[in-house]
Design a protein around this motif. Structure first.
Motif, PDB file in Angstrom:
ATOM      1  N   LEU A 122      10.388  -0.086  14.537  1.00 60.19           N
ATOM      2  CA  LEU A 122       9.878   0.516  13.305  1.00 60.19           C
ATOM      3  C   LEU A 122      10.442  -0.196  12.084  1.00 60.19           C
ATOM      4  CD1 LEU A 122       9.999   4.342  14.120  1.00 60.19           C
ATOM      5  CD2 LEU A 122       7.982   2.890  13.854  1.00 60.19           C
ATOM      6  N   ARG A 123      11.713  -0.563  12.151  1.00 61.97           N
ATOM      7  CA  ARG A 123      12.324  -1.282  11.030  1.00 61.97           C
ATOM      8  C   ARG A 123      11.580  -2.585  10.762  1.00 61.97           C
ATOM      9  NH1 ARG A 123      17.327   0.318   8.786  1.00 61.97           N
ATOM     10  NH2 ARG A 123      18.216   2.034   9.977  1.00 61.97           N
ATOM     11  N   ILE A 124      11.276  -3.328  11.834  1.00 67.57           N
ATOM     12  CA  ILE A 124      10.567  -4.599  11.670  1.00 67.57           C
ATOM     13  C   ILE A 124       9.155  -4.353  11.160  1.00 67.57           C
ATOM     14  CG2 ILE A 124       9.564  -6.547  12.963  1.00 67.57           C
ATOM     15  CD1 ILE A 124      12.056  -6.589  14.649  1.00 67.57           C
ATOM     16  N   TRP A 125       8.478  -3.331  11.703  1.00 71.48           N
ATOM     17  CA  TRP A 125       7.090  -3.066  11.340  1.00 71.48           C
ATOM     18  C   TRP A 125       6.959  -2.675   9.862  1.00 71.48           C
ATOM     19  CZ3 TRP A 125       4.229   1.972  11.262  1.00 71.48           C
ATOM     20  CH2 TRP A 125       2.855   1.772  11.055  1.00 71.48           C
ATOM     21  N   THR A 126       7.865  -1.735   9.419  1.00 73.86           N
ATOM     22  CA  THR A 126       7.727  -1.222   8.058  1.00 73.86           C
ATOM     23  C   THR A 126       8.290  -2.171   7.007  1.00 73.86           C
ATOM     24  OG1 THR A 126       9.810  -0.046   8.241  1.00 73.86           O
ATOM     25  CG2 THR A 126       7.825   1.196   8.799  1.00 73.86           C
ATOM     26  N   ASP A 157       0.830  -1.200   0.000  1.00 74.02           N
ATOM     27  CA  ASP A 157       0.000   0.000   0.000  1.00 74.02           C
ATOM     28  C   ASP A 157       0.872   1.261   0.000  1.00 74.02           C
ATOM     29  OD1 ASP A 157       0.926  -0.867   2.387  1.00 74.02           O
ATOM     30  OD2 ASP A 157      -0.798  -0.237   3.562  1.00 74.02           O
ATOM     31  N   ALA A 158       1.213   1.729  -1.217  1.00 73.78           N
ATOM     32  CA  ALA A 158       2.073   2.906  -1.362  1.00 73.78           C
ATOM     33  C   ALA A 158       1.384   4.151  -0.822  1.00 73.78           C
ATOM     34  CB  ALA A 158       2.431   3.093  -2.839  1.00 73.78           C
ATOM     35  N   ASP A 159       2.215   5.158  -0.532  1.00 68.58           N
ATOM     36  CA  ASP A 159       1.724   6.461  -0.075  1.00 68.58           C
ATOM     37  C   ASP A 159       1.072   6.437   1.309  1.00 68.58           C
ATOM     38  OD1 ASP A 159       2.554   8.461  -1.705  1.00 68.58           O
ATOM     39  OD2 ASP A 159       0.997   8.105  -3.197  1.00 68.58           O
ATOM     40  N   SER A 160       0.954   5.263   1.926  1.00 67.53           N
ATOM     41  CA  SER A 160       0.428   5.200   3.290  1.00 67.53           C
ATOM     42  C   SER A 160       1.481   5.701   4.271  1.00 67.53           C
ATOM     43  CB  SER A 160       0.048   3.765   3.628  1.00 67.53           C
ATOM     44  OG  SER A 160       1.233   3.009   3.818  1.00 67.53           O
ATOM     45  N   PHE A 161       1.133   5.839   5.547  1.00 66.28           N
ATOM     46  CA  PHE A 161       2.079   6.271   6.573  1.00 66.28           C
ATOM     47  C   PHE A 161       3.220   5.274   6.700  1.00 66.28           C
ATOM     48  CE2 PHE A 161       3.334   6.062  11.107  1.00 66.28           C
ATOM     49  CZ  PHE A 161       3.933   7.303  11.200  1.00 66.28           C
ATOM     50  N   LYS A 162       2.871   3.977   6.660  1.00 63.12           N
ATOM     51  CA  LYS A 162       3.865   2.911   6.797  1.00 63.12           C
ATOM     52  C   LYS A 162       4.883   2.980   5.664  1.00 63.12           C
ATOM     53  CE  LYS A 162       3.949  -2.101   7.499  1.00 63.12           C
ATOM     54  NZ  LYS A 162       3.104  -3.322   7.451  1.00 63.12           N
ATOM     55  N   GLU A 163       4.371   3.250   4.452  1.00 65.70           N
ATOM     56  CA  GLU A 163       5.266   3.303   3.302  1.00 65.70           C
ATOM     57  C   GLU A 163       6.215   4.492   3.419  1.00 65.70           C
ATOM     58  OE1 GLU A 163       5.408   5.419   0.496  1.00 65.70           O
ATOM     59  OE2 GLU A 163       6.864   4.161  -0.563  1.00 65.70           O
ATOM     60  N   ARG A 164       5.653   5.627   3.901  1.00 65.96           N
ATOM     61  CA  ARG A 164       6.507   6.802   4.042  1.00 65.96           C
ATOM     62  C   ARG A 164       7.574   6.583   5.124  1.00 65.96           C
ATOM     63  NH1 ARG A 164       2.977  11.235   5.399  1.00 65.96           N
ATOM     64  NH2 ARG A 164       1.252   9.753   5.157  1.00 65.96           N
ATOM     65  N   LEU A 165       7.187   5.913   6.197  1.00 66.80           N
ATOM     66  CA  LEU A 165       8.135   5.571   7.258  1.00 66.80           C
ATOM     67  C   LEU A 165       9.240   4.663   6.719  1.00 66.80           C
ATOM     68  CD1 LEU A 165       6.516   4.841  10.714  1.00 66.80           C
ATOM     69  CD2 LEU A 165       8.774   5.790  10.273  1.00 66.80           C
ATOM     70  N   TRP A 166       8.833   3.645   5.946  1.00 67.43           N
ATOM     71  CA  TRP A 166       9.799   2.705   5.381  1.00 67.43           C
ATOM     72  C   TRP A 166      10.821   3.449   4.528  1.00 67.43           C
ATOM     73  CZ3 TRP A 166      10.555   1.956   0.166  1.00 67.43           C
ATOM     74  CH2 TRP A 166      11.429   0.904  -0.165  1.00 67.43           C
ATOM     75  N   ARG A 167      10.277   4.393   3.714  1.00 69.97           N
ATOM     76  CA  ARG A 167      11.149   5.189   2.859  1.00 69.97           C
ATOM     77  C   ARG A 167      12.119   6.031   3.696  1.00 69.97           C
ATOM     78  NH1 ARG A 167      11.280   6.458  -2.417  1.00 69.97           N
ATOM     79  NH2 ARG A 167       9.554   5.059  -2.798  1.00 69.97           N
ATOM     80  N   LEU A 168      11.610   6.570   4.812  1.00 69.78           N
ATOM     81  CA  LEU A 168      12.429   7.400   5.700  1.00 69.78           C
ATOM     82  C   LEU A 168      13.574   6.593   6.330  1.00 69.78           C
ATOM     83  CD1 LEU A 168      12.373  10.327   7.021  1.00 69.78           C
ATOM     84  CD2 LEU A 168      11.262   9.244   8.956  1.00 69.78           C
TER      85      LEU A 168
END
Lengths: 285, 285, 285, 285
Positions: free
Chosen positions: D87-91, D16-27
């Motif tokens: 966060l690393r594991i979650w994203t 699910d791109a553009d979600s909060f999780k995706e943005r966190l993963w990118r960060l």
């Protein structure tokens, strides 16, 4: 040493050629006949042997046991070298020039001490004479003139001389400043060897050259941090002289190898010096 | 080692080919079949293992605890190496040549001490035998013959051998003269380690190679100044062998990249990869 | 130092040219006349002399014997350097810029301590002043600006700066991890110097740079094994900075040989010496 | 580390791109936005800070004075790193792969000890935990992945890996044989540190790498002669790895520079990669 004027003068034969004196001169000063080369080899072995004798004499236990044997050998070697020196003066045309040249003085100095010992014995100058005897060690340099393949090395060193001077000056500046800082930090600490700036500079040179005797080491935390920085500086800096000589040697070696021939047909260059035909068009060169 | 005549002789198979003896010879002396390569690998591991055992035996605490185990392992390894040595002699055609070759002697020496210990025990020669046992360490050199990619290194070292010899001679001359000066300055000082010229030369080598044990260090001011000069000399000088090997290796690597083409006409090799014609006979390639 | 703005400003002459002030300014700040060059040489010798005096003052035995002579020399030198500093400020147009520049501060700091000593004597600040006096050592850097042939060296070092930084960071990472392991192994052992991780890192730097003081050495078997691995790592790693500088210097030397031609059309430089046309705009050269 | 499969997998975004999780993963996992780069920089500073804290804790005097402050800082850092790990594991999509990757384990190991200390306190495992805490030092390697200009260095090292292995094996062989000889000569002498062959090999490595601690030094004359030979060997040998890396780096640098373009008009090659026109005929490229 290559263009030492007194030596180039010695290569001029005495006036009356083919005489015994002229043949002797050729034997002693030149190396162009088998006999002359044999004379050189024997002399080099004798010099090496005399240096070993000087070394052994300085070892107390050997001096006590084999003192008389060593004295005997020394007298024999002195007799040989005296004969050689006398012959060199006799056969040489420009006698004064030879006697004042570097190797002339070395030759004289290496025979003198044994004679002086006889005249001055018991007069308390014993230590001075023993020291003089050690000057014989400089004869080792005579061996160096017989190494043919040293040209590339010497050329590379000469070409990089100015760069190495600048480098050494830079290293010494860094050492002076860092050592002064170390003296400020470490001086007065218990067990510290940094008792004066010259002492600190001695430590600095021991450290930056990575010799690291360990006779003087930092004891404070700040001193250890500064010493660590200095070591890493030295570690990075040690690369510089190597890089200089390495780059010079590469250039030196490349300069010896290839030729400058161009193909008369197609103008191609960069040929193997042994090439007979152009590698690009097959034209005979 | 590459062109060791005894070894090249061993590569000639015995007269009766395809026999058991011939296959064994191929297994032991060559490395061209998977079985032969497996034999080599197993042997190298056994050699490595036997060297570790020799090392551990020299540690007193281990010798006391596991002495019997080590003796047992040693006997097993000796049995294996004896079998290998016997098979090598049996299968090899020129037996005497193998036995007198360097590795033939190493093979013998590495099995002998264990047997000698049985016969000579209690006869006071114990220490001599222990020393002999250590000669087994030379088997490590057998491993070296199995490293394929060492050619560039060995070639570069061989090409720079004469230059490195000249360099080492120069370094030794400098060390001799500077050490003698140090001996003159430092000898007689309290706490000075410069008790003789050979001792001073040992110090000189320790210093100029930047090893710097610190067991002998200058104590006088003049001695420290001279030592500092010597260290900086060594620092600048260390660049020379590096530069030599570096320049040789660069050349070696560039020389390898070129092609392996031989001229179809004259067989000349060493052509420029871009060459279209043989540089020696002008033949199109 | 090359593009230090205060210095480039100083090269602008004061408004009233040909006056005494202008000639003085030219004498002090520039080196384009024989007189100005003579002034520089005298100043460098005086700086060198003052550094030697500072060094000798730190040696206790010399301070006790020749203390008054050294103080006298120091006052004379301080007088000379004060005059020089005053003249520099008087002749220079942008006075504040000079006074805030690196060498302006060094000049001030090197004369201040002698005066401070008079005012603050007996007030307990004596040690602080002695330390300030040592800052004079930084004047040694002034000498560095007079070495012309240092460009190739400095360029090669600057070109390899980023690579050497990466290398030093890598070395420090290895040292940190290996030193921590050494601390875990050696800490708590009797006679061990590994009392804390920073201490272990100090040991690590001493070891990997091959300085090897020997003030801290491993005492356990495992520690010696790890130390051996670290030394061999350092042995292989020492090649890296050398290789970097060596490769950069080779390039630098080759890059200097090429021509200094600029394109008459676009001003582009850095052309191949054999180039006939500008590589950026196609203009015939 | 470059082509570590778990990491390359992480670069695939969650479904699910553009979600909060995706943005966190990118960060967290990427560095392609200013925010992500800022996150990386903050994390690196925190890692550096935590390493300094670990180091300071090992210094007894600091531990006694500021023990509670350090424990507090440690808990804060552990909280931050735990959040980051969670966060690393979650994203991350392939959670198990990340957790089993090298940096996944390092991340876990660097937060675990602080928690373990609470549960295991007083149970005597205190020392083990302190050791575990030091494993955090491995996070320093995370910094290394952020150095961009290390490619040339790493490439040169990888290209010369096989040659350096052969070289290190050769050095170790020489050290083994020479150390065994030293053990034979020196063992049993009073004050000799050569108590076993492994000890002698440790000395051999200390000597040949020119570290020279001086904790073990030869005491017999023969031992000193052999040690001198070994030092000179090491002095000549140190040139080899330098030469290898130097030659590889030269090649690497040359390989990066020029391009393979030929002029479409005259076929000339060897152009500057930035060249727009042929340097020989002026043809636009």
């Amino acid at each position: 040493m290559n263009s030492d004027p007194p030596h180039s003068d010695e290569t001029e034969p005495p006036v009356d050629a083919d005489s015994f004196k002229e043949r002797l001169w050729r034997l002693i000063f030149l190396s162009d006949t088998p006999a002359a080369r044999g004379f050189d080899v024997v002399l080099l072995w004798l010099i090496g042997f005399s240096i070993v004798v000087v070394m052994l004499e300085s070892v107390e236990s050997i001096q006590l046991k084999h003192g008389t044997t060593l004295t005997l050998i020394e007298w024999i070697l002195t007799a040989i070298f005296t004969t050689e020196y006398a012959l060199r003066i006799w056969t040489c045309r420009k006698k004064l020039r030879y006697m004042c040249s570097f190797f002339g003085i070395v030759d004289l100095v290496s025979i003198l001490p044994t004679f002086l010992e006889v005249f001055l014995i018991g007069s308390g100058h014993f230590i001075v004479i023993r020291v003089l005897r050690l000057l014989r060690m400089f004869r080792i340099l005579k061996m160096a003139t017989h190494m043919g393949s040293a040209y590339v090395l010497v050329n590379a060193l000469q070409a990089s001389r100015s760069k190495i001077s600048v480098f050494l000056f830079g290293v010494l500046s860094i050492v002076c400043i860092e050592s002064t800082l170390m003296y400020i930090i470490e001086n007065g600490q218990e067990g510290s060897g940094f008792t004066s700036i010259p002492q600190a500079i001695y430590w600095g040179i021991v450290t930056i050259t990575t010799v690291g005797y360990g006779d003087i080491t930092p004891v404070t935390v700040l001193g250890k941090v500064l010493a660590s920085i200095m070591m890493l500086t030295g570690f990075a800096i040690i690369a510089v002289p190597t890089g200089i000589v390495s780059a010079e040697l590469s250039r030196e070696m490349q300069a010896i190898r290839p030729d400058n021939r161009n193909c008369p047909n197609c103008g191609q260059h960069g040929h193997d010096p042994a090439a007979l035909y152009c590698k690009m068009c097959g034209q005979k060169m």
